[in-house]
Every structure is written in structure tokens, then in C-alpha cells.
Design an enzyme around this catalytic site. Structure first.
Site, mmCIF file in Angstrom:
data_model
loop_
_atom_site.group_PDB
_atom_site.id
_atom_site.type_symbol
_atom_site.label_atom_id
_atom_site.label_comp_id
_atom_site.label_asym_id
_atom_site.label_seq_id
_atom_site.Cartn_x
_atom_site.Cartn_y
_atom_site.Cartn_z
ATOM 1 N N VAL A 75 11.563 -55.242 -47.988
ATOM 2 C CA VAL A 75 11.799 -56.306 -48.973
ATOM 3 C C VAL A 75 11.113 -57.567 -48.434
ATOM 4 O O VAL A 75 11.727 -58.380 -47.757
ATOM 5 C CB VAL A 75 13.315 -56.548 -49.191
ATOM 6 C CG1 VAL A 75 13.538 -57.600 -50.269
ATOM 7 C CG2 VAL A 75 14.041 -55.264 -49.539
ATOM 8 N N SER A 160 17.549 -68.755 -28.200
ATOM 9 C CA SER A 160 16.523 -68.837 -27.167
ATOM 10 C C SER A 160 17.053 -69.661 -25.990
ATOM 11 O O SER A 160 17.956 -70.490 -26.171
ATOM 12 C CB SER A 160 15.303 -69.543 -27.782
ATOM 13 O OG SER A 160 14.460 -70.045 -26.778
ATOM 14 N N TYR A 173 12.846 -76.878 -32.187
ATOM 15 C CA TYR A 173 13.285 -75.492 -31.964
ATOM 16 C C TYR A 173 14.591 -75.477 -31.153
ATOM 17 O O TYR A 173 15.494 -74.691 -31.415
ATOM 18 C CB TYR A 173 12.147 -74.789 -31.219
ATOM 19 C CG TYR A 173 12.290 -73.317 -30.962
ATOM 20 C CD1 TYR A 173 12.224 -72.387 -31.999
ATOM 21 C CD2 TYR A 173 12.439 -72.834 -29.660
ATOM 22 C CE1 TYR A 173 12.300 -71.025 -31.736
ATOM 23 C CE2 TYR A 173 12.506 -71.478 -29.392
ATOM 24 C CZ TYR A 173 12.439 -70.573 -30.432
ATOM 25 O OH TYR A 173 12.512 -69.227 -30.171
ATOM 26 N N ILE A 207 9.965 -63.128 -23.782
ATOM 27 C CA ILE A 207 9.758 -61.765 -24.284
ATOM 28 C C ILE A 207 8.298 -61.662 -24.745
ATOM 29 O O ILE A 207 7.797 -62.569 -25.426
ATOM 30 C CB ILE A 207 10.705 -61.458 -25.469
ATOM 31 C CG1 ILE A 207 12.179 -61.753 -25.104
ATOM 32 C CG2 ILE A 207 10.520 -60.017 -25.938
ATOM 33 C CD1 ILE A 207 12.776 -60.939 -23.992
HETATM 34 N N1 LIG Z 1 9.222 -63.971 -27.869
HETATM 35 C C1 LIG Z 1 10.029 -64.737 -27.168
HETATM 36 O O1 LIG Z 1 9.832 -64.955 -25.959
HETATM 37 C C2 LIG Z 1 11.244 -65.356 -27.801
HETATM 38 C C3 LIG Z 1 12.083 -66.119 -26.972
HETATM 39 C C4 LIG Z 1 13.218 -66.690 -27.519
HETATM 40 C C5 LIG Z 1 13.509 -66.503 -28.858
HETATM 41 N N2 LIG Z 1 12.657 -65.780 -29.644
HETATM 42 C C6 LIG Z 1 13.008 -65.642 -31.057
HETATM 43 O O2 LIG Z 1 12.993 -64.274 -31.402
HETATM 44 C C7 LIG Z 1 12.693 -64.140 -32.799
HETATM 45 C C8 LIG Z 1 11.576 -63.132 -32.996
HETATM 46 O O3 LIG Z 1 10.392 -63.634 -32.390
HETATM 47 P P1 LIG Z 1 9.174 -62.707 -31.914
HETATM 48 O O4 LIG Z 1 8.835 -63.147 -30.550
HETATM 49 O O5 LIG Z 1 9.455 -61.280 -32.183
HETATM 50 O O6 LIG Z 1 8.021 -63.286 -32.866
HETATM 51 P P2 LIG Z 1 6.956 -62.532 -33.823
HETATM 52 O O7 LIG Z 1 6.029 -63.579 -34.271
HETATM 53 O O8 LIG Z 1 6.402 -61.348 -33.124
HETATM 54 O O9 LIG Z 1 7.861 -62.018 -35.036
HETATM 55 C C9 LIG Z 1 8.508 -62.917 -35.893
HETATM 56 C C10 LIG Z 1 8.412 -62.411 -37.311
HETATM 57 O O10 LIG Z 1 9.060 -63.373 -38.167
HETATM 58 C C11 LIG Z 1 8.292 -63.447 -39.360
HETATM 59 N N3 LIG Z 1 8.496 -64.730 -40.028
HETATM 60 C C12 LIG Z 1 8.111 -65.950 -39.591
HETATM 61 N N4 LIG Z 1 8.373 -66.872 -40.501
HETATM 62 C C13 LIG Z 1 8.961 -66.238 -41.548
HETATM 63 C C14 LIG Z 1 9.461 -66.664 -42.807
HETATM 64 N N5 LIG Z 1 9.381 -67.948 -43.198
HETATM 65 N N6 LIG Z 1 10.021 -65.747 -43.621
HETATM 66 C C15 LIG Z 1 10.072 -64.444 -43.249
HETATM 67 N N7 LIG Z 1 9.593 -63.976 -42.085
HETATM 68 C C16 LIG Z 1 9.051 -64.868 -41.247
HETATM 69 C C17 LIG Z 1 6.858 -63.294 -38.909
HETATM 70 O O11 LIG Z 1 6.005 -62.888 -39.975
HETATM 71 C C18 LIG Z 1 6.985 -62.255 -37.808
HETATM 72 O O12 LIG Z 1 6.755 -60.947 -38.299
HETATM 73 C C19 LIG Z 1 12.371 -65.553 -33.300
HETATM 74 O O13 LIG Z 1 13.513 -66.115 -33.895
HETATM 75 C C20 LIG Z 1 12.035 -66.291 -32.023
HETATM 76 O O14 LIG Z 1 12.224 -67.671 -32.138
HETATM 77 C C21 LIG Z 1 11.533 -65.201 -29.138
#
Ligand SMILES: NC(=O)c1ccc[n+]([C@@H]2O[C@H](COP(=O)([O-])OP(=O)(O)OC[C@H]3O[C@@H](n4cnc5c(N)ncnc54)[C@H](O)[C@@H]3O)[C@@H](O)[C@H]2O)c1
Length: 286
Positions: A75, A160, A173, A207
């Protein structure tokens, strides 16, 4: 010993799956941690609603789950769009024969800037994405959580280390990711009594996804009005912390490791855990 294992396995509904038949909305599950959550949840028998702004990636994740014997639907849409939130809940409930058991509020990106240079747009977008959108999705799904059918219900909000400890260059953030910690606790206190809904926060450290890849790799997102936002960490900054000296495990986590923690929190293994913030950081910031 075998009898005991059998007892535990029966209790947890293994090997059929710890989330057998539960309907899970996972936002931002087109790639990264969300996509891994989708795959792991489906492996445990959940019916997964893959939600992402990237239509193609969202469809690919759902297809690959369905092809490997799981159950998923895509979706796609923008979680910043109120109409999308309502249609996501509606379609999820249709897919789940009138039930939704799990929401993982995971969608998001970072749009960094030092405080004195941060624009209102940067600020508002990130607060809306990581704070307001999770609230609106939970509110829209309230009729499926405020129920007394004896089935488990669980909400996970992704935070985070920046939210829990703050981070230079991430005031927007940090505020939003700190906000969901309070939001989670409010849900746990409001919907725990009477309905038995569990709500927890899972806060990640470093991550490996495109959010932490080198900025020079060129990943970006586009805001609703067409502005490109570059993702990632400048290579120079990555080089400076290449030894991961501040992480006791001395390495970043994988998306699978991050998603495994989310899965664990939603599983029956965590049936008496609510209102908590689980730090998935390799021990960073103890
Ligand atoms: N990667 C890290 O080190 C890390 C650390 C702390 C927190 N996070 C959090 O983990 C979560 C996932 O991050 P990730 O690292 O997998 O990033 P990522 O970019 O790999 O995946 C995030 C996904 O969210 C989708 N997205 C973004 N904006 C959107 C919107 N407006 N509507 C619908 N979908 C949307 C993107 O298209 C993407 O597929 C996030 O909330 C991020 O802030 C990540």
C-alpha cells in the site's frame, strides 16, 4: 528437556510463527530496516502491509514475501499525506479481514543542519515525518486497537540515539525522535488498561542503510514540493569514526539485526514489556 522445548514451542505457536495471523503495518518498509522487518515478520506468520512512498520498492518487498510463501500487500503512499494515512488503515483492515494487530512506525529520513542554519521547512518536515505522522497513523488505527477480542496488539515507534541522547546537527530529528518516546508511553498508559495494547520504542544507533552510507553515494529523497534532500554521512566524517571506538561491539549493526529487535518486541517473548525504550546500539551511549 525435549518435553520442555515442546511446551515452550506450543506456547509461542512455534514453528508456525510467533506472529501467526497477525496483521502488521510497517511504514517505510520498501527498503532498509523496514523491509527487513517486513521479511522477518512474514517469516513468523504475520500478514504484512508494506507501506512506503517508493511504490516500486514497496511492491518488490511485498512480491518477494508472497513468492516465498508469506503473505503481504503493498500500500504505497506518502505518510505525510493525511488521506494516505486513512487509506492505509482502511486497506490494511480489508487485507486483515477487519483486524490490525501491529503498527511499526519506521518511515523516515534525516535532513540535517546546525541550529543557526536550520530552515523552518527542514524543521517542520522532520517533526511532521517522525512525530506527527506516527501519531496520526495510530489515531486513525484506534478502532482496531481499542478492541477486546483477546488477540495481541503492539505498537512500535522507531527512535534513535539522536532522540535519546541528542546529536549535533540534528536538532529537528532529535526533537522528533525524543517525542516518540513520550508518545509511546502515553499509548502504553492509555491503551494498556482495558485493551491490553503494548507500546514500545526501539531506538537504533548506527545501522547500515542508505541513511548511514557515504553521502557521496548520492542517495536522496524528494520532499512533496520537489526539493531534493541528500541522505547519508559525509565520507570524511565516516572516516573519522571508522574504528567505531564509541561502540562497545566495535561495528555498526545490520538492517537484519535492527529488524530482529523490532520483531522480538512484537513477539510473545515480550508480552509483559510495555512503555519501554529498547536501545539497539551495540552498547553505544551506555
Ligand atoms: N540507519 C540508522 O542508523 C538509523 C539510526 C537510528 C534511527 N533510524 C530510523 O530507522 C528508520 C528506518 O531508517 P532506515 O535506516 O531503514 O532508512 P531507509 O532510507 O533505508 O528506509 C526508510 C524508508 O522510509 C521511506 N520513507 C521516507 N519518507 C517517507 C514518507 N514521507 N512516506 C512514506 N515512506 C517514507 C523511504 O522511502 C525508505 O524506504 C527511520 O525512522 C530512521 O530515522 C535509522
Amino acid at each position: 528437556m525435549a518435553a520442555r522445548a515442546q511446551q515452550i514451542s506450543a506456547h509461542l505457536n512455534w514453528p508456525k510463527g510467533m506472529l501467526q495471523g497477525q496483521v502488521a503495518i510497517i511504514t517505510g518498509s520498501g527498503q532498509g530496516i523496514g523491509a527487513e522487518c517486513a521479511r522477518l515478520f512474514a517469516n513468523e506468520g504475520a500478514w504484512v502491509v508494506v507501506s512506503d512512498i517508493d511504490k516500486d520498492k514497496s511492491q518488490q518487498v511485498a512480491d518477494s514475501i508472497n513468492q516465498s510463501g508469506g503473505k503481504a500487500t503493498s500500500v504505497p503512499g506518502d505518510i505525510l499525506d493525511d488521506n494516505y494515512i486513512n487509506s492505509l488503515v482502511k486497506k490494511a483492515a480489508e487485507f486483515g479481514n477487519g483486524k490490525i494487530h501491529i503498527i511499526v512506525n519506521n518511515a523516515g529520513f534525516t535532513w540535517d543542519g546546525v541550529i543557526h542554519k536550520m530552515t523552518d521547512k527542514q524543521w517542520d518536515t522532520i517533526i511532521a515525518l517522525h512525530g506527527t505522522a506516527p501519531f496520526k497513523l495510530i489515531r486513525a488505527a484506534a478502532p482496531y486497537f481499542r478492541v477486546k477480542d483477546g488477540e495481541p496488539r503492539s505498537i512500535v515507534n522507531i527512535s534513535s540515539t539522536s532522540g535519546v541522547h541528542g546529536n549535533a546537527g540534528q536538532a529537528n530529528y532529535a526533537l522528533a525522535k525524543a517525542g516518540v518516546v513520550g508518545l509511546t508511553k502515553a499509548i502504553a498508559k492509555e491503551w494498556g488498561p482495558t485493551f491490553g495494547v503494548r507500546a514500545n520504542t526501539v531506538a537504533f544507533g548506527h545501522i547500515q542503510t542508505r541513511l548511514t552510507a557515504a553521502k557521496e553515494e548520492g542517495a536522496f529523497v524528494t520532499t512533496p514540493d520537489g526539493q531534493k534532500v541528500a541522505l547519508g554521512i559525509p565520507q570524511k566524517q565516516k572516516d573519522a569514526s571508522a574504528s567505531y571506538a564509541d561502540i562497545p561491539l566495535r561495528r555498526p549493526g545490520s538492517a537484519t539485526e535492527a529488524a530482529s529487535a523490532v520483531m522480538a518486541v512484537c513477539s510473545p517473548l515480550f508480552s509483559y514489556v510495555s512503555g519501554q525504550t529498547l536501545m539497539v546500539t551495540g552498547g553505544r551511549n551506555m
